[in-house]
Write a protein that holds these residues in place. Structure first.
Motif, PDB file in Angstrom:
ATOM      1  N   GLY A 175       0.769  -1.236   0.000  1.00 51.93           N
ATOM      2  CA  GLY A 175       0.000   0.000   0.000  1.00 51.93           C
ATOM      3  C   GLY A 175       0.796   1.279   0.000  1.00 51.93           C
ATOM      4  O   GLY A 175       0.217   2.367   0.068  1.00 51.93           O
ATOM      5  N   SER A 176       2.120   1.186  -0.087  1.00 54.63           N
ATOM      6  CA  SER A 176       2.918   2.408  -0.158  1.00 54.63           C
ATOM      7  C   SER A 176       2.629   3.113  -1.471  1.00 54.63           C
ATOM      8  O   SER A 176       2.726   2.526  -2.537  1.00 54.63           O
ATOM      9  N   LEU A 222      15.424   1.235   0.508  1.00 57.36           N
ATOM     10  CA  LEU A 222      14.137   0.565   0.284  1.00 57.36           C
ATOM     11  C   LEU A 222      13.867  -0.465   1.377  1.00 57.36           C
ATOM     12  O   LEU A 222      12.733  -0.595   1.849  1.00 57.36           O
ATOM     13  N   ALA A 223      14.908  -1.183   1.797  1.00 62.40           N
ATOM     14  CA  ALA A 223      14.747  -2.136   2.901  1.00 62.40           C
ATOM     15  C   ALA A 223      14.334  -1.399   4.173  1.00 62.40           C
ATOM     16  O   ALA A 223      13.470  -1.864   4.921  1.00 62.40           O
ATOM     17  N   GLU A 224      14.927  -0.242   4.392  1.00 64.47           N
ATOM     18  CA  GLU A 224      14.561   0.589   5.556  1.00 64.47           C
ATOM     19  C   GLU A 224      13.090   0.987   5.484  1.00 64.47           C
ATOM     20  O   GLU A 224      12.387   0.988   6.503  1.00 64.47           O
ATOM     21  N   ASP A 225      12.607   1.297   4.290  1.00 67.73           N
ATOM     22  CA  ASP A 225      11.192   1.651   4.118  1.00 67.73           C
ATOM     23  C   ASP A 225      10.265   0.478   4.436  1.00 67.73           C
ATOM     24  O   ASP A 225       9.113   0.679   4.804  1.00 67.73           O
ATOM     25  N   CYS A 226      10.758  -0.743   4.273  1.00 66.12           N
ATOM     26  CA  CYS A 226       9.955  -1.938   4.531  1.00 66.12           C
ATOM     27  C   CYS A 226       9.896  -2.309   6.019  1.00 66.12           C
ATOM     28  O   CYS A 226       8.958  -2.991   6.449  1.00 66.12           O
ATOM     29  N   PRO A 284       9.128  -0.814   8.889  1.00 62.65           N
ATOM     30  CA  PRO A 284       7.926  -0.582   9.690  1.00 62.65           C
ATOM     31  C   PRO A 284       6.792  -1.587   9.390  1.00 62.65           C
ATOM     32  O   PRO A 284       5.969  -1.876  10.253  1.00 62.65           O
ATOM     33  N   MET A 285       6.784  -2.133   8.184  1.00 63.57           N
ATOM     34  CA  MET A 285       5.769  -3.120   7.802  1.00 63.57           C
ATOM     35  C   MET A 285       6.166  -4.526   8.225  1.00 63.57           C
ATOM     36  O   MET A 285       5.315  -5.359   8.512  1.00 63.57           O
ATOM     37  N   ASP A 286       7.475  -4.767   8.226  1.00 63.81           N
ATOM     38  CA  ASP A 286       8.002  -6.084   8.589  1.00 63.81           C
ATOM     39  C   ASP A 286       9.453  -5.919   9.027  1.00 63.81           C
ATOM     40  O   ASP A 286      10.340  -5.709   8.192  1.00 63.81           O
TER      41      ASP A 286
END
Length: 135
Positions: A54-55, A66-70, A72-74
């Motif tokens: 949903g980003s 991009l991994a850092e952005d993930c 909070p979701m996982d």
């Protein structure tokens, strides 16, 4: 998840696969291009995850970012951050002579570089595919 996210996710996933397959075709002769495409394949599968989750504003090409952005979701995406510095060096240095002290990218990168980029890209893809199954 909505249809729009699924459609966009599939576009990114298909492009990731295309980039990986093309890199595989070039791995024995065009080392710098293969390295770049393996980085791109890894980047795009991570983006496909973010889009499916949903980003709506995915920005950047760095595997680490991009991994850092993930995370909070996982939180297990922290694992991918360790691959970032290795793959991210192929983002610009494989294409632009200004990123090396001497020589052009096609002269500098080796089969060993391409093999390492492939190995790491495969790990990123494997990890992301498992995470995509969980959604």
């Amino acid at each position: 998840m909505n249809d729009k996210n699924m459609k966009e996710h599939l576009r990114w996933l298909e492009q990731s696969k295309y980039d990986f397959d093309l890199a595989n075709k070039l791995i024995n002769k065009e080392f710098s291009v293969a390295c770049f495409l393996f980085q791109q394949s890894a980047e795009k599968i991570i983006v496909s995850y973010l889009v499916l989750k949903g980003s709506d504003k995915v920005w950047g090409s760095s595997i680490s970012d991009l991994a850092e952005d993930c995370i909070p979701m996982d939180p297990t995406f922290d694992f991918l951050k360790s691959y970032g510095p290795i793959l991210d060096k192929y983002l610009y240095s494989t294409r632009y002579p200004t990123y090396s002290i001497s020589g052009s990218p096609f002269q500098i990168f080796t089969k060993e570089d391409a093999d390492k980029a492939k190995e790491i890209c495969e790990e990123v893809i494997k990890f992301c595919k498992e995470k995509l199954k969980e959604i």
